[in-house]
Design a protein around this motif. Sequence first.
Motif, PDB file in Angstrom:
ATOM      1  N   TYR A 111     -53.412  65.458 -88.140  1.00  0.00           N
ATOM      2  CA  TYR A 111     -54.430  65.409 -89.174  1.00  0.00           C
ATOM      3  C   TYR A 111     -54.879  63.995 -89.556  1.00  0.00           C
ATOM      4  N   GLU A 112     -53.981  63.057 -89.593  1.00  0.00           N
ATOM      5  CA  GLU A 112     -54.367  61.691 -89.985  1.00  0.00           C
ATOM      6  C   GLU A 112     -55.337  61.073 -88.981  1.00  0.00           C
ATOM      7  N   PRO A 113     -55.013  61.076 -87.666  1.00  0.00           N
ATOM      8  CA  PRO A 113     -56.000  60.532 -86.723  1.00  0.00           C
ATOM      9  C   PRO A 113     -57.269  61.386 -86.654  1.00  0.00           C
ATOM     10  N   ALA A 114     -57.146  62.680 -86.900  1.00  0.00           N
ATOM     11  CA  ALA A 114     -58.335  63.546 -86.919  1.00  0.00           C
ATOM     12  C   ALA A 114     -59.262  63.137 -88.052  1.00  0.00           C
ATOM     13  N   LYS A 115     -58.689  62.915 -89.224  1.00  0.00           N
ATOM     14  CA  LYS A 115     -59.480  62.487 -90.388  1.00  0.00           C
ATOM     15  C   LYS A 115     -60.199  61.178 -90.082  1.00  0.00           C
ATOM     16  N   ALA A 116     -59.486  60.215 -89.511  1.00  0.00           N
ATOM     17  CA  ALA A 116     -60.078  58.921 -89.180  1.00  0.00           C
ATOM     18  C   ALA A 116     -61.223  59.084 -88.180  1.00  0.00           C
ATOM     19  N   ALA A 117     -61.031  59.944 -87.178  1.00  0.00           N
ATOM     20  CA  ALA A 117     -62.077  60.156 -86.171  1.00  0.00           C
ATOM     21  C   ALA A 117     -63.326  60.771 -86.790  1.00  0.00           C
ATOM     22  N   CYS A 118     -63.148  61.741 -87.694  1.00  0.00           N
ATOM     23  CA  CYS A 118     -64.310  62.357 -88.338  1.00  0.00           C
ATOM     24  C   CYS A 118     -65.037  61.368 -89.234  1.00  0.00           C
ATOM     25  N   GLY A 139     -64.922  69.316 -89.751  1.00  0.00           N
ATOM     26  CA  GLY A 139     -63.689  68.770 -89.186  1.00  0.00           C
ATOM     27  C   GLY A 139     -62.941  67.912 -90.190  1.00  0.00           C
ATOM     28  N   LEU A 140     -63.681  67.123 -90.953  1.00  0.00           N
ATOM     29  CA  LEU A 140     -63.062  66.287 -91.970  1.00  0.00           C
ATOM     30  C   LEU A 140     -62.378  67.159 -93.023  1.00  0.00           C
ATOM     31  N   ALA A 141     -63.044  68.224 -93.440  1.00  0.00           N
ATOM     32  CA  ALA A 141     -62.452  69.141 -94.415  1.00  0.00           C
ATOM     33  C   ALA A 141     -61.170  69.765 -93.864  1.00  0.00           C
ATOM     34  N   GLN A 142     -61.191  70.154 -92.599  1.00  0.00           N
ATOM     35  CA  GLN A 142     -60.005  70.747 -91.975  1.00  0.00           C
ATOM     36  C   GLN A 142     -58.852  69.744 -91.916  1.00  0.00           C
ATOM     37  N   GLY A 146     -55.300  69.912 -93.889  1.00  0.00           N
ATOM     38  CA  GLY A 146     -54.030  69.799 -93.173  1.00  0.00           C
ATOM     39  C   GLY A 146     -53.119  68.750 -93.770  1.00  0.00           C
ATOM     40  N   LEU A 147     -53.714  67.730 -94.390  1.00  0.00           N
ATOM     41  CA  LEU A 147     -52.941  66.667 -95.039  1.00  0.00           C
ATOM     42  C   LEU A 147     -52.592  67.010 -96.488  1.00  0.00           C
ATOM     43  N   GLY A 148     -53.061  68.165 -96.952  1.00  0.00           N
ATOM     44  CA  GLY A 148     -52.803  68.550 -98.336  1.00  0.00           C
ATOM     45  C   GLY A 148     -53.760  67.923 -99.324  1.00  0.00           C
ATOM     46  N   GLU A 149     -54.829  67.322 -98.858  1.00  0.00           N
ATOM     47  CA  GLU A 149     -55.845  66.691 -99.715  1.00  0.00           C
ATOM     48  C   GLU A 149     -56.925  67.730-100.017  1.00  0.00           C
ATOM     49  N   TYR A 150     -56.585  68.679-100.871  1.00  0.00           N
ATOM     50  CA  TYR A 150     -57.436  69.851-101.050  1.00  0.00           C
ATOM     51  C   TYR A 150     -58.744  69.561-101.776  1.00  0.00           C
ATOM     52  N   ALA A 156     -65.727  67.663 -98.939  1.00  0.00           N
ATOM     53  CA  ALA A 156     -66.248  67.484 -97.584  1.00  0.00           C
ATOM     54  C   ALA A 156     -66.885  68.780 -97.075  1.00  0.00           C
ATOM     55  N   ALA A 157     -66.255  69.900 -97.386  1.00  0.00           N
ATOM     56  CA  ALA A 157     -66.799  71.191 -96.946  1.00  0.00           C
ATOM     57  C   ALA A 157     -68.153  71.472 -97.611  1.00  0.00           C
TER      58      ALA A 157
END
Length: 158
Positions: A111-118, A139-142, A146-150, A156-157
């Motif tokens: 999730y952390e690298p995914a967030k950075a990529a988005c 993708g950023l919302a997902q 996943g990181l618990g940053e609801y 983002a959603a």
Amino acid sequence: MDVYQYGISACREARAGNDQWHTESPAIAWAYEGQALERQGDYESAIAAYDQALAIDPENPEHWLQQARLLEQTSDFAAATLSYARAVELVPDSSRGLVGQCITLTQQAQYEPAKAACEQALSGDGDWWERGAAQAWHGLAQAMAGLGEYEPALAAAD
């Protein structure tokens, strides 16, 4: 013979031809064959065609993107992530490559690298897949969820 089969035959004939490619190479025929195979739903053969294109022209970011997208469609997220990463190495601000990395990394719970990529995709070159920037926001919302940053994920959603 349907139009895609005709295209596949034309690509194969071109590769068997007289090697008069001018500024191109047989990689283009492999890539077009991959596109036709994808449209027929033969993803494995399409991936193999892109493998051939990349063996000839490994510096073509579009071939890496198309191969990654096919790998993603077959749920080979680890391989798709690698192909997206190669595309991003070649074009660092590629929104399509970065959003692809985001989606495939999220599928692997990275999730952390995914967030950075988005986040990078949203400030990238603006050349998107069909879903546009909405894919990066999704993708950023997902990734954030996943990181618990609801709360940020909901923003983002939206």
